[in-house]
Design a protein around this motif. Structure first.
Motif, PDB file in Angstrom:
ATOM      1  N   PRO A 235       0.807  -1.237   0.000  1.00  0.00           N
ATOM      2  CA  PRO A 235       0.000   0.000   0.000  1.00  0.00           C
ATOM      3  C   PRO A 235       0.830   1.272   0.000  1.00  0.00           C
ATOM      4  CG  PRO A 235      -0.849  -1.567   1.621  1.00  0.00           C
ATOM      5  CD  PRO A 235       0.465  -2.098   1.151  1.00  0.00           C
ATOM      6  N   PHE A 236       2.129   1.179   0.305  1.00  0.00           N
ATOM      7  CA  PHE A 236       2.979   2.368   0.379  1.00  0.00           C
ATOM      8  C   PHE A 236       3.749   2.618  -0.921  1.00  0.00           C
ATOM      9  CE2 PHE A 236       2.563   0.587   4.657  1.00  0.00           C
ATOM     10  CZ  PHE A 236       2.086   1.678   5.361  1.00  0.00           C
ATOM     11  N   LEU A 237       3.409   1.904  -1.978  1.00  0.00           N
ATOM     12  CA  LEU A 237       4.169   2.034  -3.217  1.00  0.00           C
ATOM     13  C   LEU A 237       4.014   3.431  -3.824  1.00  0.00           C
ATOM     14  CD1 LEU A 237       5.965  -0.118  -4.520  1.00  0.00           C
ATOM     15  CD2 LEU A 237       4.155  -0.532  -6.186  1.00  0.00           C
ATOM     16  N   ASP A 238       2.823   4.021  -3.693  1.00  0.00           N
ATOM     17  CA  ASP A 238       2.581   5.389  -4.167  1.00  0.00           C
ATOM     18  C   ASP A 238       2.150   6.216  -2.957  1.00  0.00           C
ATOM     19  OD1 ASP A 238       1.650   7.777  -5.242  1.00  0.00           O
ATOM     20  OD2 ASP A 238       0.804   6.820  -7.031  1.00  0.00           O
ATOM     21  N   LEU A 239       3.109   6.862  -2.303  1.00  0.00           N
ATOM     22  CA  LEU A 239       2.836   7.540  -1.040  1.00  0.00           C
ATOM     23  C   LEU A 239       1.895   8.734  -1.209  1.00  0.00           C
ATOM     24  CD1 LEU A 239       6.340   7.423   0.694  1.00  0.00           C
ATOM     25  CD2 LEU A 239       4.274   6.161   1.329  1.00  0.00           C
TER      26      LEU A 239
ATOM     27  N   GLY B  81     -17.424 -11.930  -6.496  1.00  0.00           N
ATOM     28  CA  GLY B  81     -17.762 -10.656  -7.119  1.00  0.00           C
ATOM     29  C   GLY B  81     -18.718  -9.808  -6.319  1.00  0.00           C
ATOM     30  N   ALA B  82     -19.386 -10.414  -5.314  1.00  0.00           N
ATOM     31  CA  ALA B  82     -20.360  -9.659  -4.521  1.00  0.00           C
ATOM     32  C   ALA B  82     -20.076  -9.733  -3.026  1.00  0.00           C
ATOM     33  CB  ALA B  82     -21.771 -10.177  -4.795  1.00  0.00           C
ATOM     34  N   ASN B  83     -19.016 -10.455  -2.637  1.00  0.00           N
ATOM     35  CA  ASN B  83     -18.749 -10.640  -1.205  1.00  0.00           C
ATOM     36  C   ASN B  83     -17.412 -10.032  -0.764  1.00  0.00           C
ATOM     37  OD1 ASN B  83     -16.997 -12.430  -2.402  1.00  0.00           O
ATOM     38  ND2 ASN B  83     -17.748 -14.250  -1.327  1.00  0.00           N
ATOM     39  N   GLY B  84     -16.910  -9.113  -1.543  1.00  0.00           N
ATOM     40  CA  GLY B  84     -15.632  -8.477  -1.258  1.00  0.00           C
ATOM     41  C   GLY B  84     -15.034  -7.975  -2.556  1.00  0.00           C
ATOM     42  N   TRP B  85     -13.717  -7.806  -2.566  1.00  0.00           N
ATOM     43  CA  TRP B  85     -13.055  -7.255  -3.742  1.00  0.00           C
ATOM     44  C   TRP B  85     -11.747  -7.987  -4.005  1.00  0.00           C
ATOM     45  CZ3 TRP B  85     -15.250  -4.642   0.277  1.00  0.00           C
ATOM     46  CH2 TRP B  85     -16.417  -3.924  -0.030  1.00  0.00           C
ATOM     47  N   ALA B  86     -11.370  -8.033  -5.260  1.00  0.00           N
ATOM     48  CA  ALA B  86     -10.116  -8.673  -5.668  1.00  0.00           C
ATOM     49  C   ALA B  86      -9.084  -7.605  -5.993  1.00  0.00           C
ATOM     50  CB  ALA B  86     -10.346  -9.563  -6.881  1.00  0.00           C
ATOM     51  N   ILE B  87      -7.843  -7.911  -5.679  1.00  0.00           N
ATOM     52  CA  ILE B  87      -6.715  -7.079  -6.086  1.00  0.00           C
ATOM     53  C   ILE B  87      -6.014  -7.777  -7.236  1.00  0.00           C
ATOM     54  CG2 ILE B  87      -4.511  -6.063  -5.392  1.00  0.00           C
ATOM     55  CD1 ILE B  87      -5.536  -6.113  -2.494  1.00  0.00           C
ATOM     56  N   GLY B  88      -5.879  -7.085  -8.354  1.00  0.00           N
ATOM     57  CA  GLY B  88      -5.149  -7.657  -9.479  1.00  0.00           C
ATOM     58  C   GLY B  88      -5.931  -8.739 -10.210  1.00  0.00           C
ATOM     59  N   GLU B  89      -5.199  -9.492 -11.004  1.00  0.00           N
ATOM     60  CA  GLU B  89      -5.799 -10.508 -11.865  1.00  0.00           C
ATOM     61  C   GLU B  89      -5.273 -11.888 -11.500  1.00  0.00           C
ATOM     62  OE1 GLU B  89      -5.844  -9.287 -16.133  1.00  0.00           O
ATOM     63  OE2 GLU B  89      -4.571  -7.666 -15.391  1.00  0.00           O
TER      64      GLU B  89
ATOM     65  N   ASP C  76       4.085  -6.005  -8.665  1.00  0.00           N
ATOM     66  CA  ASP C  76       3.832  -5.040  -7.599  1.00  0.00           C
ATOM     67  C   ASP C  76       3.149  -3.791  -8.139  1.00  0.00           C
ATOM     68  OD1 ASP C  76       5.035  -6.782  -5.869  1.00  0.00           O
ATOM     69  OD2 ASP C  76       6.916  -5.660  -5.682  1.00  0.00           O
ATOM     70  N   GLU C  77       3.639  -3.307  -9.260  1.00  0.00           N
ATOM     71  CA  GLU C  77       3.069  -2.099  -9.855  1.00  0.00           C
ATOM     72  C   GLU C  77       1.606  -2.312 -10.237  1.00  0.00           C
ATOM     73  OE1 GLU C  77       3.793   0.785 -13.750  1.00  0.00           O
ATOM     74  OE2 GLU C  77       5.320  -0.675 -13.155  1.00  0.00           O
ATOM     75  N   ALA C  78       1.331  -3.445 -10.877  1.00  0.00           N
ATOM     76  CA  ALA C  78      -0.042  -3.728 -11.309  1.00  0.00           C
ATOM     77  C   ALA C  78      -0.971  -3.921 -10.116  1.00  0.00           C
ATOM     78  CB  ALA C  78      -0.058  -4.975 -12.197  1.00  0.00           C
ATOM     79  N   ASP C  79      -0.496  -4.650  -9.102  1.00  0.00           N
ATOM     80  CA  ASP C  79      -1.344  -4.900  -7.939  1.00  0.00           C
ATOM     81  C   ASP C  79      -1.575  -3.635  -7.124  1.00  0.00           C
ATOM     82  OD1 ASP C  79      -1.605  -7.536  -8.647  1.00  0.00           O
ATOM     83  OD2 ASP C  79      -0.080  -8.283  -7.269  1.00  0.00           O
ATOM     84  N   ALA C  80      -0.561  -2.788  -6.998  1.00  0.00           N
ATOM     85  CA  ALA C  80      -0.741  -1.534  -6.258  1.00  0.00           C
ATOM     86  C   ALA C  80      -1.745  -0.632  -6.978  1.00  0.00           C
ATOM     87  CB  ALA C  80       0.600  -0.821  -6.087  1.00  0.00           C
ATOM     88  N   TYR C  81      -1.655  -0.573  -8.296  1.00  0.00           N
ATOM     89  CA  TYR C  81      -2.613   0.224  -9.070  1.00  0.00           C
ATOM     90  C   TYR C  81      -4.032  -0.283  -8.833  1.00  0.00           C
ATOM     91  CZ  TYR C  81      -5.105   2.299 -13.004  1.00  0.00           C
ATOM     92  OH  TYR C  81      -6.013   2.975 -13.767  1.00  0.00           O
ATOM     93  N   SER C  82      -4.197  -1.600  -8.865  1.00  0.00           N
ATOM     94  CA  SER C  82      -5.517  -2.184  -8.625  1.00  0.00           C
ATOM     95  C   SER C  82      -5.994  -1.866  -7.211  1.00  0.00           C
ATOM     96  CB  SER C  82      -5.454  -3.707  -8.829  1.00  0.00           C
ATOM     97  OG  SER C  82      -6.650  -4.329  -8.436  1.00  0.00           O
TER      98      SER C  82
END
Length: 851
Positions: free
Chosen positions: A517-521, A630-638, A649-655
């Motif tokens: 979560p700290f990748l983009d401060l 899809g309705a019981n929370g959220w996914a990070i990335g693919e 890391d870059e893709a997951d932080a963006y997501s």
């Protein structure tokens, strides 16, 4: 003044409440709030100071408070009600699931070996997920009525106490556990004598005392080498969980595996099934082989077949480096007197568990466990696939999907991890007796009918409890730093009850990416400092004392928490344990998990949060790859792999940032109609409870283990052992003959007569086979059809047996057909493999020839 000495004066339990001591020594109280309340009400401050340890509390509570409780009608009524529930639970004729479903198998004991058991915070002999899973496994086995015992280590110094110094560095402190003040008693044999076992280590014999911890109906037996007969260095052998060098590690695993088998036998058990939870205990298979060679006069191969027939191995590690392996010279030092007792020479002993690794060949505990287990599994569907791929070198020329490592996804013990506020709510709204049916989806359908206001109010009470708990912990930490009154008092206002609160708590290892979560401060600052929609994050977790990279991650999180823009909005709670975990999984609003896919074998913290209605926000790895709908929370990335870790890391932080900004934060703060309840958010809470509470319950998991592994293993074990191991001997002789003759087997496929067909049409296939003396009834020839991956791997092989149809020259002709069920490109192959009516798996003994 001179004293004669000092004596400890313990309070006396009044007769009216005398069974509090009996109850204290059965960890049933650990998942029953009414039982815990009996102890907490005696002295609430002491209950907290003892880390919720009833044995210690009863040793230190004042006599006056005990007398007052014994004279209090309300307390006595609660006491009688709780003891009645305890007696009903422990009754020998209790109506359990196992009694109802498998009453004819009551004597088939399952021995479950694990290096750690996380049973309760007052017994700090666990490091994290593996231990807590083992503890939950025992609790659910107790609830279900399984004939089950646990075997492991009782570490006198436990796992370390974590202190974070003012610079944010983790400091490990060790404190010896006083066994007189924990719910553990010496284990006794049938003659009432304390059990002491021994193992041979280089140049000496090491002894271990066996302790018994009662977990409901299930006894857990833990070994301790801190006994007077041992030399000082051996008394330290079991001192710490995961401490010491490689010699210490192999010594501990010898005591766990070899000593554990000896303890089980000394206690009078003859298990029908042996379950190794991870490879730490793999030496138990060798000890069982040794017993059969020495006492039953089998040869090594026959003994291996007998041992495999009723042994299960569960792997938890999705990367090769995480699996225990030892240098050959270390194995020589510790086993040079042992392999002869197996009927082996050094070369064959070493070769049996050999694994080629990038840093050289090693003696692999996972290879040893797999070779000595007829049954094996990973701990989620994805982890099962990863494990099959990782260990397929043991089954050459076999598609990964056919490797005999299946999967059972981990679960959590509902009663242990469900917050009292939610338990009361479920008691009012779910069907009567719902705790006996938590694994059944219909039990949870009534969650949709809980009024939104009631579920939200229960969650807010949990959140308030968490915030007060964190404030108390923060004050204590600041006082230890020597801070002045102003900073200490400021901790009383730490955290905003109205902020969206995100929780991240787990072992701090690099692959878990706590600092993602700290990748983009700058972006994070905007998220956490929005006055209209405030957000805050609570972290907790330990790094292994030898993991410098993990400790650096903790320091980085701590340093961020001290920055002006993040102070009070990012909090790190030190000394993560089961107590902290219970507060977090019930009190945060969102559960965050950011492992590097696919390195999370399962993960269970998110399952605990889901049980309490906390939506997960996670990488699609481990259990969440199955749980997310899809309705019981959220996914990070693919659900995919990346070319390198930086790109991932870059893709997951963006997501992560985008999902928070666009979906999670707006939904949480949306109050339709201006009321206090976020109905859209509560809908997600209900969805995750309804979909995940049954599917990821420990009750479901243990039922799966029972029906998929324990009962079949007991059956094959009985078959292999009866008539003085006739089936084991037959299988060993059959494999020996195959190993000598298989090199001469040859198979050729007659070219297909078509190259294009329609779905459902028959495709004839012929093959010629030369067996060179192997009886025809000992082989199977089959057509294998499958879509094909880019690397040529058969991704979903379908098998069709072929039938003998006379001879073809000096060979045999086999014919068959298959009918494609789907359109697209299809790989077609033919193979021959061995067959025996008593083999445990179709692909053993790891021999196959392809046309």
């Amino acid at each position: 003044m001179k004293y004669l000495g000092k004596i400890a004066v313990l309070p006396t339990l009044p007769a009216a409440i005398a069974r509090l001591e009996e109850l204290a020594y059965n960890l049933w109280w650990g998942w029953e709030p009414e039982a815990q309340a009996l102890y907490a009400q005696l002295d609430p401050a002491l209950w907290e100071a003892t880390n919720h340890n009833p044995v210690r509390l009863l040793h230190h509570v004042s006599q006056e408070l005990l007398n007052a409780a014994a004279a209090d009608p309300a307390y006595l009524e609660a006491y009688r009600r709780c003891l009645a529930a305890f007696d009903h639970y422990m009754a020998s004729d209790a109506d359990t699931w196992y009694r109802r479903q498998h009453s004819d198998k009551a004597g088939q004991v399952i021995a479950y070996f694990s290096a750690e058991f996380g049973l309760h915070e007052c017994l700090p002999i666990y490091s994290g997920g593996l231990g807590v899973l083992s503890g939950d496994h025992c609790k659910a086995a107790s609830d279900l009525g399984l004939p089950f015992i646990g075997v492991g280590f009782l570490y006198p110094q436990g796992y370390f106490t974590q202190r974070i110094d003012p610079q944010g560095m983790q400091q490990a402190e060790y404190e010896k556990i006083d066994f007189g003040e924990v719910p553990a008693l010496p284990a006794l044999d049938h003659d009432g004598q304390e059990v002491l076992i021994s193992v041979d280590l280089p140049g000496r014999t090491v002894y271990a005392k066996v302790w018994r911890i009662q977990v409901g109906r299930v006894p857990v037996f833990l070994m301790d080498t801190d006994v007077p007969r041992n030399a000082p260095q051996d008394r330290e052998l079991s001192a710490r969980l995961y401490g010491g060098d490689r010699e210490m590690r192999i010594s501990q695993e010898i005591v766990l595996g070899i000593g554990g088998v000896r303890a089980v036998f000394a206690l009078g058990y003859r298990p029908a099934v042996w379950h190794m939870n991870e490879g730490h205990s793999a030496f138990l298979g060798l000890e069982r082989v040794r017993c059969k060679v020495q006492e039953e006069h089998l040869n090594f191969d026959e003994a291996v077949e007998a041992v495999r027939s009723n042994t299960l191995f569960t792997t938890h590690t999705p990367v090769p480096a995480g699996n225990d392996a030892f240098a050959f010279e270390l194995v020589d030092k510790f086993f040079w007197q042992y392999w002869g007792q197996l009927g082996l020479d050094r070369e064959r002993f070493i070769e049996f568990a050999r694994q080629e690794l990038p840093w050289g060949p090693q003696y692999s505990m996972t290879v040893l466990a797999l070779k000595l287990s007829g049954y094996a599994n990973g701990v989620s569907q994805l982890h099962g696939a990863v494990s099959r791929e990782m260990w397929k070198f043991l089954w050459p020329d076999t598609p990964a999907s056919e490797i005999p490592i299946s999967s059972i996804t981990n679960g959590v013990h509902t009663q242990t991890w469900l917050a009292p506020q939610l338990r009361a709510l479920y008691n009012r709204n779910l069907p009567a007796g719902w705790l006996e049916h938590v694994e059944e989806p219909p039990t949870w359908q009534a969650v949709d009918d809980i009024p939104d206001e009631e579920l939200w109010a229960a969650h807010q009470r949990c959140k308030d409890d968490l915030i007060q708990f964190v404030r108390r912990r923060a004050k204590r930490q600041l006082l230890r730093y020597g801070e002045g009154p102003q900073r200490v008092n400021a901790a009383g206002d730490l955290l905003n009850p109205n902020a969206l609160t995100i929780g991240f708590a787990r072992r701090f290892a690099t692959y878990k990416r706590a600092t993602l979560p700290f990748l983009d401060l700058d972006r994070l600052r905007r998220l956490l400092n929005d006055p209209d929609r405030p957000v805050q994050v609570i972290f907790s977790g330990k790094a292994h004392p030898a993991d410098e990279a993990g400790k650096t991650l903790i320091q980085q999180v701590f340093e961020f928490s001290q920055e002006p823009d993040f102070a009070g909005k990012i909090v790190f709670i030190e000394n993560y344990d089961m107590n902290i975990a219970r507060h977090l999984v019930a009190g945060v609003d969102v559960w965050l998990n950011t492992p590097r896919r696919p390195r999370e074998a399962s993960g269970t913290s998110g399952e605990k949060a889901a049980l309490n209605g906390i939506p997960n926000f996670s990488i699609l790895d481990g259990w969440w790859a199955e749980g997310f709908d899809g309705a019981n929370g959220w996914a990070i990335g693919e659900e995919r792999e990346y070319k390198d870790s930086e790109t991932q890391d870059e893709a997951d932080a963006y997501s992560l940032y985008s999902t928070l900004e666009q979906m999670i934060i707006p939904l949480y703060f949306e109050r339709g109609g201006g009321g206090p309840v976020p109905h859209g958010w509560v809908r997600v809470m209900k969805n995750i409870i309804r979909t995940c509470a049954p599917r990821f319950s420990m009750r479901r998991m243990v039922i799966d283990y029972t029906e998929k592994f324990y009962l079949p293993a007991a059956t094959t074990g009985r078959r292999y052992h009866q008539d003085h191991f006739q089936v084991a001997k037959s299988i060993a002789d059959w494999k020996d003959g195959l190993y000598q003759q298989w090199a001469n087997v040859r198979i050729e496929r007659v070219p297909l007569t078509v190259d294009q067909v329609k779905v459902g049409e028959s495709v004839p296939v012929q093959a010629r086979v030369w067996l060179h003396g192997i009886p025809q009834d000992q082989i199977v020839v089959e057509i294998v059809t499958s879509p094909q991956a880019a690397d040529g791997e058969l991704t979903a092989p379908q098998l069709q047996p072929m039938q003998p149809n006379g001879s073809a020259g000096d060979g045999l002709l086999y014919i068959g057909e298959f009918r494609p069920q789907h359109s697209g490109s299809l790989a077609v192959a033919v193979r021959v493999r061995p067959h025996h009516p008593d083999q445990l798996h179709p692909i053993e003994p790891n021999l196959v020839k392809w046309a």
